[in-house]
Enzyme design. Structure first.
Site, PDB file in Angstrom:
ATOM      1  N   LYS A 214       0.833  -1.206   0.000  1.00  0.00           N
ATOM      2  CA  LYS A 214       0.000   0.000   0.000  1.00  0.00           C
ATOM      3  C   LYS A 214       0.866   1.254   0.000  1.00  0.00           C
ATOM      4  O   LYS A 214       0.637   2.184  -0.784  1.00  0.00           O
ATOM      5  CB  LYS A 214      -0.903   0.000   1.227  1.00  0.00           C
ATOM      6  CG  LYS A 214      -1.549   1.357   1.531  1.00  0.00           C
ATOM      7  CD  LYS A 214      -2.115   1.389   2.936  1.00  0.00           C
ATOM      8  CE  LYS A 214      -2.665   2.762   3.289  1.00  0.00           C
ATOM      9  NZ  LYS A 214      -1.628   3.738   3.654  1.00  0.00           N
ATOM     10  N   ASN A 215       1.850   1.308   0.895  1.00  0.00           N
ATOM     11  CA  ASN A 215       2.635   2.527   1.045  1.00  0.00           C
ATOM     12  C   ASN A 215       3.485   2.829  -0.183  1.00  0.00           C
ATOM     13  O   ASN A 215       3.815   4.000  -0.441  1.00  0.00           O
ATOM     14  CB  ASN A 215       3.505   2.449   2.297  1.00  0.00           C
ATOM     15  CG  ASN A 215       2.685   2.528   3.574  1.00  0.00           C
ATOM     16  OD1 ASN A 215       1.615   3.123   3.597  1.00  0.00           O
ATOM     17  ND2 ASN A 215       3.174   1.899   4.636  1.00  0.00           N
TER      18      ASN A 215
ATOM     19  N   CYS B 162      -5.807   8.490   8.543  1.00  0.00           N
ATOM     20  CA  CYS B 162      -5.961   8.061   9.928  1.00  0.00           C
ATOM     21  C   CYS B 162      -5.560   9.182  10.875  1.00  0.00           C
ATOM     22  O   CYS B 162      -4.573   9.874  10.647  1.00  0.00           O
ATOM     23  CB  CYS B 162      -5.102   6.817  10.202  1.00  0.00           C
ATOM     24  SG  CYS B 162      -5.612   5.358   9.273  1.00  0.00           S
TER      25      CYS B 162
ATOM     26  N   ARG C 190       0.536  15.305  12.592  1.00  0.00           N
ATOM     27  CA  ARG C 190       1.456  14.909  11.523  1.00  0.00           C
ATOM     28  C   ARG C 190       1.710  16.131  10.640  1.00  0.00           C
ATOM     29  O   ARG C 190       1.139  16.264   9.560  1.00  0.00           O
ATOM     30  CB  ARG C 190       0.875  13.744  10.730  1.00  0.00           C
ATOM     31  CG  ARG C 190       0.638  12.531  11.595  1.00  0.00           C
ATOM     32  CD  ARG C 190       0.595  11.263  10.785  1.00  0.00           C
ATOM     33  NE  ARG C 190      -0.714  11.030  10.208  1.00  0.00           N
ATOM     34  CZ  ARG C 190      -1.027   9.937   9.521  1.00  0.00           C
ATOM     35  NH1 ARG C 190      -0.129   8.999   9.333  1.00  0.00           N
ATOM     36  NH2 ARG C 190      -2.223   9.787   9.020  1.00  0.00           N
TER      37      ARG C 190
ATOM     38  N   ASP D 148       3.593   0.673  12.114  1.00  0.00           N
ATOM     39  CA  ASP D 148       2.372   0.179  11.485  1.00  0.00           C
ATOM     40  C   ASP D 148       2.040  -1.257  11.885  1.00  0.00           C
ATOM     41  O   ASP D 148       0.979  -1.772  11.532  1.00  0.00           O
ATOM     42  CB  ASP D 148       2.469   0.282   9.961  1.00  0.00           C
ATOM     43  CG  ASP D 148       2.131   1.670   9.454  1.00  0.00           C
ATOM     44  OD1 ASP D 148       1.774   2.535  10.281  1.00  0.00           O
ATOM     45  OD2 ASP D 148       2.224   1.903   8.241  1.00  0.00           O
TER      46      ASP D 148
ATOM     47  N   ARG E  89      -9.012   0.368   3.556  1.00  0.00           N
ATOM     48  CA  ARG E  89      -8.058   1.319   2.999  1.00  0.00           C
ATOM     49  C   ARG E  89      -6.708   0.660   2.726  1.00  0.00           C
ATOM     50  O   ARG E  89      -5.967   1.114   1.846  1.00  0.00           O
ATOM     51  CB  ARG E  89      -7.827   2.483   3.971  1.00  0.00           C
ATOM     52  CG  ARG E  89      -8.882   3.568   3.970  1.00  0.00           C
ATOM     53  CD  ARG E  89      -8.409   4.749   4.800  1.00  0.00           C
ATOM     54  NE  ARG E  89      -7.041   5.082   4.423  1.00  0.00           N
ATOM     55  CZ  ARG E  89      -6.072   5.368   5.281  1.00  0.00           C
ATOM     56  NH1 ARG E  89      -6.293   5.354   6.576  1.00  0.00           N
ATOM     57  NH2 ARG E  89      -4.862   5.668   4.844  1.00  0.00           N
TER      58      ARG E  89
END
Length: 430
Positions: free
Chosen positions: A22-23, A117, A122, A308, A399
């Site tokens: 995903k990242n 999220c 951040r 994560d 997601r």
């Protein structure tokens, strides 16, 4: 409303195949904006974040065609705007990579502040600092960041990040690929998806060296050619299934992985008493042979233990006898999900960045996903718990996890997704 319902208490056995990262996907798809020809991206995870970023590019004018559920063809040449401010942009954190991509292509960018999220502050100050050193001027207007340069003023620079930041490292890489001269990024993040992004850009003709170390050097180029590129496997998805195997005291084979990316996760599971067998592109996790031991974990930037995977391991440690301590050193508020585990009988106390876990039994309960990885932790807890667990807010889980219900079903879990169209009817969908 959709929910995931789990009848727990069954060990997991069998094989599961990990999807693309995903990242990496949510960085590589915006990077296509920089290309001067069409690209094909393969091994894309079938998740909502990928669909969202692809739709954002399409709304900006790109031609996007889904070849199959794991392959996208993207032609960025029709993009004629450097603005991305509609509501979809606000729906995911990684949309801020459009700042670097658009700035690199047009030397101007206007991108809505992103969502995603919510587990702590951040800021994007390191991103903006780097853009400014490269000649851009930034301002915040009506909830959107505007980056602008005068003609010919966007150039390479030496940028030292005050903190190790994956997002700012990726954004500055994107901005620098076509900037005049050389950019040097110091104290850069080293995550596997940063290396994957660099490999993708280099395959198109970029000149990036040092990705995976704390100093990345980028010399700007004028043209990027179209390529076909396959995204790396998802280390966090793999780590989630590894934690699930341990929590249920099962034995599973996880395929399509890169063992080196999982070293910090594997070492913790071995410390707990799991047996780990590594192959070229697979790993076997066996938690059937002995009781598991308590461990302490501190999350760190790569190659340390990934933040994560922290919630998934807190769920696992809630089932392990003894006292375990988890130190979350990356995000300042990632324990919002703990109250949901406590509803299931977990004994966890949070003191600042520390979570102190007394292992014991979990009992099924109605819980919710408070963010993506917290949702994965709820699934793991539900797989272990006595009785039935129902998880709401599963849009967070979808997601980042492709076909999560089907994959756990293939491992023997009693799990399904249900759709609640109103208060009168319940129909199963998976």
């Amino acid at each position: 409303m959709e929910k995931i319902v789990i009848n727990g208490g069954k060990p997991l056995f069998g094989e599961v195949t990990v999807s693309g990262a995903k990242n990496a996907a949510v960085a590589i798809i915006p990077a296509v904006v920089l290309c001067d020809e069409p690209c094909r991206i393969e091994n894309i995870p079938n998740i909502s974040d990928v669909s969202l970023i692809a739709n954002i590019l399409q709304d900006m004018g790109a031609m996007v065609r889904r070849v199959d559920k794991n392959t996208l063809d993207i032609d960025p040449r029709p993009i004629n705007t450097w603005e991305a401010t509609h509501d979809a942009v606000r729906g995911m954190r990684a949309s801020y990579y459009l700042l670097g991509a658009l700035l690199g292509r047009f030397h101007n960018a206007k991108v809505a502040l992103p969502g995603g999220c919510n587990f702590g502050v951040r800021p994007i100050d390191q991103h903006l600092k780097g853009f400014a050193m490269m000649g851009a001027h930034n301002e915040l207007v009506n909830g959107a960041v505007i980056e602008s340069t005068t003609s010919g003023s966007f150039h390479g620079a030496r940028v030292y990040f005050d903190t190790v930041s994956v997002g700012s490292t990726i954004n500055l890489m994107l901005a620098a690929v076509k900037a005049e001269g050389q950019t040097i990024l110091e104290n850069a993040a080293k995550e596997p998806h940063i290396v994957d992004l660099a490999n993708f850009l280099n395959s198109m003709g970029a000149n990036i060296r040092g990705a995976g170390t704390d100093v990345i050097k980028i010399r700007g180029v004028d043209y990027l050619r179209g390529v076909t590129y396959s995204i790396i496997p998802d280390q966090i998805e793999a780590g989630t299934y590894m934690a699930a195997a341990a929590a249920t005291r099962g034995k599973i084979t996880i395929r399509n992985i890169t063992p080196k990316h999982l070293e910090s996760i594997s070492s913790k599971l071995m410390e707990m008493g799991c047996e780990i067998e590594e192959y070229d592109e697979a790993v076997i996790v066996d938690a059937t042979k002995r009781p598991l031991n308590r461990v302490n974990i501190k999350t760190m930037p790569h190659p340390g233990f990934p933040t994560d995977c922290q919630p998934q391991f807190v769920a696992l440690l809630s089932t392990v006898k003894g006292t375990s301590i988890v130190n979350e050193s990356v995000w300042d508020n990632r324990y919002q999900y703990v109250s949901e585990l406590v509803r299931m009988g977990a004994k966890i106390s949070v003191e600042g960045r520390l979570a102190i876990i007394e292992g014991g039994k979990l009992t099924g309960a109605p819980v919710k996903a408070t963010d993506l990885r917290a949702g994965a932790a709820m699934v793991i807890a539900g797989l272990v718990a006595d009785g039935t667990t129902s998880i709401s807010n599963i849009n967070y889980i979808e997601r980042g996890y492709s076909d999560v219900v089907t994959k756990f079903q293939s491992l023997g879990a009693d799990i399904k997704k249900i759709y609640l169209p109103d208060h009168k009817h319940i129909a199963t969908t998976a």
